[in-house]
Design a protein around this motif. Sequence first.
Motif, short mmCIF file in Angstrom:
data_model
loop_
_atom_site.label_atom_id
_atom_site.label_comp_id
_atom_site.label_asym_id
_atom_site.label_seq_id
_atom_site.Cartn_x
_atom_site.Cartn_y
_atom_site.Cartn_z
N LEU A 1 -1.21 -6.74 36.00
CA LEU A 1 -2.32 -7.38 35.31
C LEU A 1 -2.96 -8.43 36.22
N PRO A 2 -4.27 -8.43 36.39
CA PRO A 2 -4.91 -9.48 37.22
C PRO A 2 -4.69 -10.85 36.58
N VAL A 3 -4.34 -11.82 37.43
CA VAL A 3 -4.02 -13.15 36.92
C VAL A 3 -4.96 -14.20 37.48
N ALA A 4 -4.99 -14.35 38.81
CA ALA A 4 -5.74 -15.44 39.40
C ALA A 4 -6.07 -15.10 40.85
N LYS A 5 -6.80 -16.00 41.47
CA LYS A 5 -7.15 -15.87 42.88
C LYS A 5 -6.83 -17.19 43.56
N ALA A 7 6.12 -12.71 19.14
CA ALA A 7 6.13 -13.75 20.16
C ALA A 7 6.50 -13.16 21.51
N GLY A 8 5.81 -13.60 22.53
CA GLY A 8 6.06 -13.12 23.89
C GLY A 8 5.09 -12.07 24.36
N LEU A 9 4.24 -11.51 23.49
CA LEU A 9 3.30 -10.47 23.92
C LEU A 9 2.18 -11.09 24.75
N PRO A 10 1.75 -10.41 25.80
CA PRO A 10 0.64 -10.93 26.62
C PRO A 10 -0.70 -10.69 25.95
N VAL A 11 -1.65 -11.55 26.28
CA VAL A 11 -3.02 -11.47 25.77
C VAL A 11 -3.95 -11.42 26.96
N ILE A 12 -4.88 -10.46 26.95
CA ILE A 12 -5.76 -10.26 28.09
C ILE A 12 -7.20 -10.15 27.60
N ASP A 13 -8.12 -10.21 28.56
CA ASP A 13 -9.51 -9.87 28.31
C ASP A 13 -9.95 -8.86 29.37
N ALA A 14 -11.24 -8.64 29.50
CA ALA A 14 -11.73 -7.61 30.42
C ALA A 14 -11.49 -7.97 31.87
N ARG A 15 -11.23 -9.24 32.18
CA ARG A 15 -11.07 -9.65 33.57
C ARG A 15 -9.64 -9.93 33.97
N GLY A 16 -8.76 -10.13 33.01
CA GLY A 16 -7.38 -10.37 33.39
C GLY A 16 -6.59 -11.05 32.29
N LEU A 17 -5.47 -11.65 32.69
CA LEU A 17 -4.52 -12.26 31.77
C LEU A 17 -5.06 -13.56 31.21
#
Length: 300
Positions: free
Chosen positions: A236-240, A152-162
């Motif tokens: 880690l990229p998140v948002a814009k 629990a608490g681990l981040p999950v990402i894809d090719a574009r960001g969080l």
Amino acid sequence: MDIASSPRFFRRGPKPLTRLLACGALSLGLLVADAKLHLLDPARGALTALLYPMQWLVTAPPEGLRQLDTFLTTQATLTHENQALRTYQLELEARLQRQAALQRENAELRQTLNLRSQHGGNTLPAEIVYTSRDPFTFTLIIDKGSMDGVQAGLPVIDARGLIGQITRVQPLTAEVTLLIERNHPVPVMIQRNGLRAVMYGMGGQAEIRHIAAHADVQVGDMLVTSGIDGVYPAGLPVAKVAMVDRNGGSPFARIVCTPLAGVGENRTLLVLNETLNLPPRPEAAPAPKTKSRRKRGSDE
């Protein structure tokens, strides 16, 4: 004239051989005359014209039956071929759609592998197996659990960001809370100027709260994880930033953000199994004790 009183020659007629020779000579003469002089062509044409209606009447029923049989056979064949072509077209469309889905899944897997090579070996690829049944809850269920080292608490990402964060773990599966979940906090930093803030989910989008109206925030600014509090790795990229509303009656600006990751699009995700070794928080200083005032009458 009475036949009985006529001479025997006229009663008996010519002999059969004489008749045969006469008919043969006549036929031969007609053949030679027709072949050389074409004397019988008018007669043949007139006879053909006279006999054509009778010939048509004789041949019309069988010809009509033949044409009807050909028509019915052609219609049945065309109907069968049309049905077979429709079925084959549906099969080809299904194969084409399946091929498009496989190509997209292959592209996602390639991106996941490239992303895994960028983050090193402390990653775990996972596949989405369920989504939340509640349309107002933005969570996912992946096919990796505590038996695979997920915590629990681990981040999950894809090719574009969080994408989000692991919030609940079972032996074989784990629940991922997306960053657009209502009131889900993510510590972020504006990449342009390093300004730190906290982004909260809004149930579909995200917003930055409690940031001063005069803060240097612009539309189009890129938000990355700040690494503060050890929740997510930094960078880690998140948002814009999509909208900045500075209302004069409020000391805080309303900042709406659009996530960069494919929150509702991907099937393959990547769990970052990185433990941030941060020093423990310092203990809070004890509150100073207040001196009680003595009453005047106590000394007497």
